[in-house]
Design a protein around this motif. Structure first.
Motif, PDB file in Angstrom:
ATOM      1  N   SER A 129       0.836  -1.203   0.000  1.00 28.67           N
ATOM      2  CA  SER A 129       0.000   0.000   0.000  1.00 28.67           C
ATOM      3  C   SER A 129       0.868   1.249   0.000  1.00 28.67           C
ATOM      4  N   TYR A 130       0.521   2.167  -0.911  1.00 33.15           N
ATOM      5  CA  TYR A 130       1.224   3.442  -1.005  1.00 33.15           C
ATOM      6  C   TYR A 130       0.226   4.575  -0.803  1.00 33.15           C
ATOM      7  N   GLN A 131       0.750   5.691  -0.388  1.00 33.05           N
ATOM      8  CA  GLN A 131      -0.078   6.868  -0.164  1.00 33.05           C
ATOM      9  C   GLN A 131       0.377   7.970  -1.110  1.00 33.05           C
ATOM     10  N   SER A 132      -0.584   8.649  -1.737  1.00 30.31           N
ATOM     11  CA  SER A 132      -0.252   9.749  -2.650  1.00 30.31           C
ATOM     12  C   SER A 132      -0.918  11.024  -2.173  1.00 30.31           C
ATOM     13  N   ALA A 133      -0.255  12.125  -2.455  1.00 26.33           N
ATOM     14  CA  ALA A 133      -0.814  13.446  -2.178  1.00 26.33           C
ATOM     15  C   ALA A 133      -0.424  14.347  -3.342  1.00 26.33           C
ATOM     16  N   ALA A 134      -1.406  15.031  -3.913  1.00 26.39           N
ATOM     17  CA  ALA A 134      -1.149  15.849  -5.095  1.00 26.39           C
ATOM     18  C   ALA A 134      -1.609  17.278  -4.872  1.00 26.39           C
ATOM     19  N   THR A 135      -0.865  18.207  -5.440  1.00 25.20           N
ATOM     20  CA  THR A 135      -1.249  19.617  -5.431  1.00 25.20           C
ATOM     21  C   THR A 135      -1.229  20.135  -6.856  1.00 25.20           C
ATOM     22  N   GLY A 136      -2.112  21.068  -7.140  1.00 24.65           N
ATOM     23  CA  GLY A 136      -2.174  21.638  -8.478  1.00 24.65           C
ATOM     24  C   GLY A 136      -3.401  21.165  -9.231  1.00 24.65           C
ATOM     25  N   ILE A 158      -5.238   6.178  -9.858  1.00 24.26           N
ATOM     26  CA  ILE A 158      -4.774   6.668  -8.558  1.00 24.26           C
ATOM     27  C   ILE A 158      -5.703   7.780  -8.086  1.00 24.26           C
ATOM     28  N   GLY A 159      -5.968   8.738  -8.968  1.00 28.01           N
ATOM     29  CA  GLY A 159      -6.896   9.814  -8.645  1.00 28.01           C
ATOM     30  C   GLY A 159      -6.511  10.536  -7.368  1.00 28.01           C
ATOM     31  N   ASP A 160      -7.523  10.826  -6.554  1.00 28.35           N
ATOM     32  CA  ASP A 160      -7.253  11.495  -5.278  1.00 28.35           C
ATOM     33  C   ASP A 160      -7.357  10.520  -4.109  1.00 28.35           C
ATOM     34  N   ALA A 161      -7.256   9.220  -4.427  1.00 26.31           N
ATOM     35  CA  ALA A 161      -7.317   8.218  -3.359  1.00 26.31           C
ATOM     36  C   ALA A 161      -6.134   8.396  -2.415  1.00 26.31           C
ATOM     37  N   ARG A 162      -6.382   8.202  -1.161  1.00 26.94           N
ATOM     38  CA  ARG A 162      -5.305   8.349  -0.186  1.00 26.94           C
ATOM     39  C   ARG A 162      -4.307   7.199  -0.273  1.00 26.94           C
ATOM     40  N   THR A 163      -4.795   6.012  -0.587  1.00 27.19           N
ATOM     41  CA  THR A 163      -3.902   4.860  -0.702  1.00 27.19           C
ATOM     42  C   THR A 163      -4.198   4.108  -1.995  1.00 27.19           C
ATOM     43  N   PHE A 164      -3.183   3.416  -2.485  1.00 33.96           N
ATOM     44  CA  PHE A 164      -3.354   2.601  -3.687  1.00 33.96           C
ATOM     45  C   PHE A 164      -2.317   1.485  -3.664  1.00 33.96           C
ATOM     46  N   THR A 165      -2.574   0.440  -4.425  1.00 30.62           N
ATOM     47  CA  THR A 165      -1.613  -0.645  -4.609  1.00 30.62           C
ATOM     48  C   THR A 165      -1.301  -0.769  -6.090  1.00 30.62           C
ATOM     49  N   VAL A 166      -0.205  -1.441  -6.404  1.00 30.29           N
ATOM     50  CA  VAL A 166       0.203  -1.603  -7.802  1.00 30.29           C
ATOM     51  C   VAL A 166       0.180  -3.084  -8.164  1.00 30.29           C
ATOM     52  N   PRO A 167      -0.007  -3.416  -9.453  1.00 28.77           N
ATOM     53  CA  PRO A 167      -0.180  -4.817  -9.847  1.00 28.77           C
ATOM     54  C   PRO A 167       1.111  -5.612 -10.009  1.00 28.77           C
ATOM     55  N   VAL A 188       0.750  18.977 -12.096  1.00 28.94           N
ATOM     56  CA  VAL A 188       0.491  18.731 -10.677  1.00 28.94           C
ATOM     57  C   VAL A 188       1.752  18.139 -10.061  1.00 28.94           C
ATOM     58  N   SER A 189       1.898  18.342  -8.785  1.00 32.22           N
ATOM     59  CA  SER A 189       3.004  17.759  -8.030  1.00 32.22           C
ATOM     60  C   SER A 189       2.452  16.592  -7.220  1.00 32.22           C
ATOM     61  N   VAL A 190       3.077  15.432  -7.369  1.00 34.56           N
ATOM     62  CA  VAL A 190       2.590  14.219  -6.715  1.00 34.56           C
ATOM     63  C   VAL A 190       3.672  13.687  -5.776  1.00 34.56           C
ATOM     64  N   ARG A 191       3.296  13.495  -4.525  1.00 40.20           N
ATOM     65  CA  ARG A 191       4.203  12.928  -3.520  1.00 40.20           C
ATOM     66  C   ARG A 191       3.724  11.517  -3.182  1.00 40.20           C
ATOM     67  N   ILE A 192       4.641  10.551  -3.228  1.00 38.71           N
ATOM     68  CA  ILE A 192       4.282   9.156  -2.982  1.00 38.71           C
ATOM     69  C   ILE A 192       5.172   8.587  -1.880  1.00 38.71           C
ATOM     70  N   LYS A 193       4.538   7.901  -0.947  1.00 37.06           N
ATOM     71  CA  LYS A 193       5.272   7.258   0.144  1.00 37.06           C
ATOM     72  C   LYS A 193       4.521   6.004   0.567  1.00 37.06           C
ATOM     73  N   LEU A 194       5.155   5.205   1.406  1.00 38.33           N
ATOM     74  CA  LEU A 194       4.474   4.039   1.946  1.00 38.33           C
ATOM     75  C   LEU A 194       3.283   4.480   2.789  1.00 38.33           C
ATOM     76  N   ALA A 195       2.184   3.764   2.672  1.00 37.06           N
ATOM     77  CA  ALA A 195       1.017   4.087   3.490  1.00 37.06           C
ATOM     78  C   ALA A 195       1.356   3.910   4.966  1.00 37.06           C
ATOM     79  N   GLY A 196       0.907   4.843   5.774  1.00 31.78           N
ATOM     80  CA  GLY A 196       1.126   4.761   7.209  1.00 31.78           C
ATOM     81  C   GLY A 196       2.421   5.375   7.684  1.00 31.78           C
ATOM     82  N   GLN A 197       3.250   5.864   6.749  1.00 35.18           N
ATOM     83  CA  GLN A 197       4.524   6.467   7.144  1.00 35.18           C
ATOM     84  C   GLN A 197       4.375   7.978   7.344  1.00 35.18           C
TER      85      GLN A 197
END
Length: 403
Positions: free
Chosen positions: A316-323, A362-371, A394-403
């Motif tokens: 699980s990864y977490q994304s946050a986007a601005t723009g 991915i959209g604006d979902a807080r968490t996502f997984t990859v195949p 847009v600027s996209v920041r990606i990190k492990l979920a829960g970190q």
């Protein structure tokens, strides 16, 4: 030294040369001249004028591409209806010219004297073609190369570039091939790249399907920013009769070209821009683990872009986007969540060993997984042929979920 050779053009289907309508109206052939062409045709005057304008525009763009003006006017016989042509005029045409026209196609007969590529080269080229504008323009590219260089190169390059040339339009980089060509290429398994560029058994005039594959390769190499800088020098070397080849020029890049060729065919659509969808082979990636995170700028006007993150399946990864960005002129800007039709949604795909996963939202979902494991790439969702008018990043920041 003098030699004679010919290049053949083909159509998806023969035109109306022998239909009953072909005998309903008589327009005797007339001669039309311009700076670069001498054309005898039985087309109605308004259509003949349109053809002359297209030919002049095309040869101007082809000359600019190769950096060499056409050495002399190109002579052409363009037949709309055979019944309009006096028997004595047809009898003066060579057998190859008559055969091409009767088969609903075209042929360019070139005679050269002197050294190929040399300043003292003297060449003549005569085109015999049906009145379909695409066929006439295709053959005119052969004639330009024959007159200017005394050579058109190996079949894959000669016919591929003649197809590219007939679609040249001022200030236009997007795909504008005929609908039947796009439909064919997108409905078939890709023909292997090396079967196209390294097949000595293929011949000019073989089939429109083979012409379509050659067009795809030449269009990709000519517009993709990873390969275009080497493609023009390769072409000029082939036209000069030098001992060179696709393999010699691209070498270690061939696996990358093969990947982008297959991706191009998968996403092919009118308006598709190879320059905007060129793959980024240079960005470095790092594993998204622990406290390590990555930040990427994603341009709405480009294809898949590197996130800089190495990801793993079932994690699980977490994304946050601005723009914000927009996907059509005058459209409201949207976030990575996209609009009601899904345009503008942030999408992901994973690359590993020249293979891609299926795209995922991915959209604006807080968490996502990859195949699958690999490099994560991102893009703004839009039709592949319509991204050129998109705006925003847009600027996209990606990190492990829960970190």
């Amino acid at each position: 030294m003098s030699r004679v050779w010919m290049s053949l053009g083909v159509l998806a289907a023969a035109l109306h040369l022998f239909s009953p309508a072909a005998f309903a109206q008589s327009t005797p052939p007339q001669v039309y001249t311009s700076k670069s062409f001498q054309v005898m045709t039985d087309l109605p005057p308004d259509q003949a004028k349109e053809l002359m304008e297209k030919l002049e525009t095309m040869v101007k763009l082809v000359s600019a591409y190769y950096g060499s003006p056409c050495r002399k006017p190109i002579r052409m016989y363009v037949v709309d209806k055979l019944s309009n042509w006096p028997a004595e005029e047809l009898q003066q045409m060579p057998a190859d010219g008559q055969a091409a026209i009767r088969n609903g196609a075209g042929v360019t007969l070139t005679t050269t004297r002197g050294i190929l590529g040399g300043p003292k080269l003297d060449a003549d080229a005569v085109v015999y073609a049906v009145a379909d504008h695409g066929t006439a323009q295709h053959e005119a590219v052969h004639a330009y190369c024959g007159i200017t260089f005394g050579e058109t190169g190996p079949v894959w390059y000669s016919e591929g570039m003649a197809e590219v040339g007939q679609y040249f339009r001022p200030n236009e980089k997007g795909v504008n091939a005929a609908d039947y060509v796009i439909d064919y290429l997108t409905s078939r398994a890709p023909k292997p790249l090396m079967e196209i560029v390294n097949n000595p058994l293929e011949t000019t005039g073989d089939s429109w399907q083979n012409y379509a594959w050659r067009w795809a390769v030449c269009h990709l190499l000519g517009y993709n920013t990873n390969y275009a800088p080497r493609f023009k020098p390769l072409g000029l070397s082939l036209l000069a009769g030098n001992d060179t080849s696709f393999q010699n020029v691209y070498g270690a890049q061939i696996p990358e070209i093969d990947f982008e060729y297959r991706l191009f065919l998968k996403n092919l659509a009118p308006g598709y821009r190879c320059d905007l969808c060129s793959w980024d082979w240079n960005t470095r990636f790092k594993a998204v683990t622990g406290s390590t995170q990555v930040v990427a700028k994603v341009d709405a006007q480009r294809g898949w872009q590197p996130s800089r993150g190495l990801v793993k399946a079932n994690t699980s990864y977490q994304s946050a986007a601005t723009g914000e960005w927009s996907t059509a002129p005058g459209a409201d800007a949207v976030s990575v969540a996209g609009d009601a039709q899904g345009h503008g949604t942030l999408m992901g795909i994973v690359f590993d060993d020249y293979a891609l996963s299926e795209p995922f939202v991915i959209g604006d979902a807080r968490t996502f997984t990859v195949p699958k494991d690999g490099q994560l790439f991102l893009r703004c969702r839009d039709d592949w042929g319509a991204i050129a008018d998109n705006k925003g990043t847009v600027s996209v920041r990606i990190k492990l979920a829960g970190q």
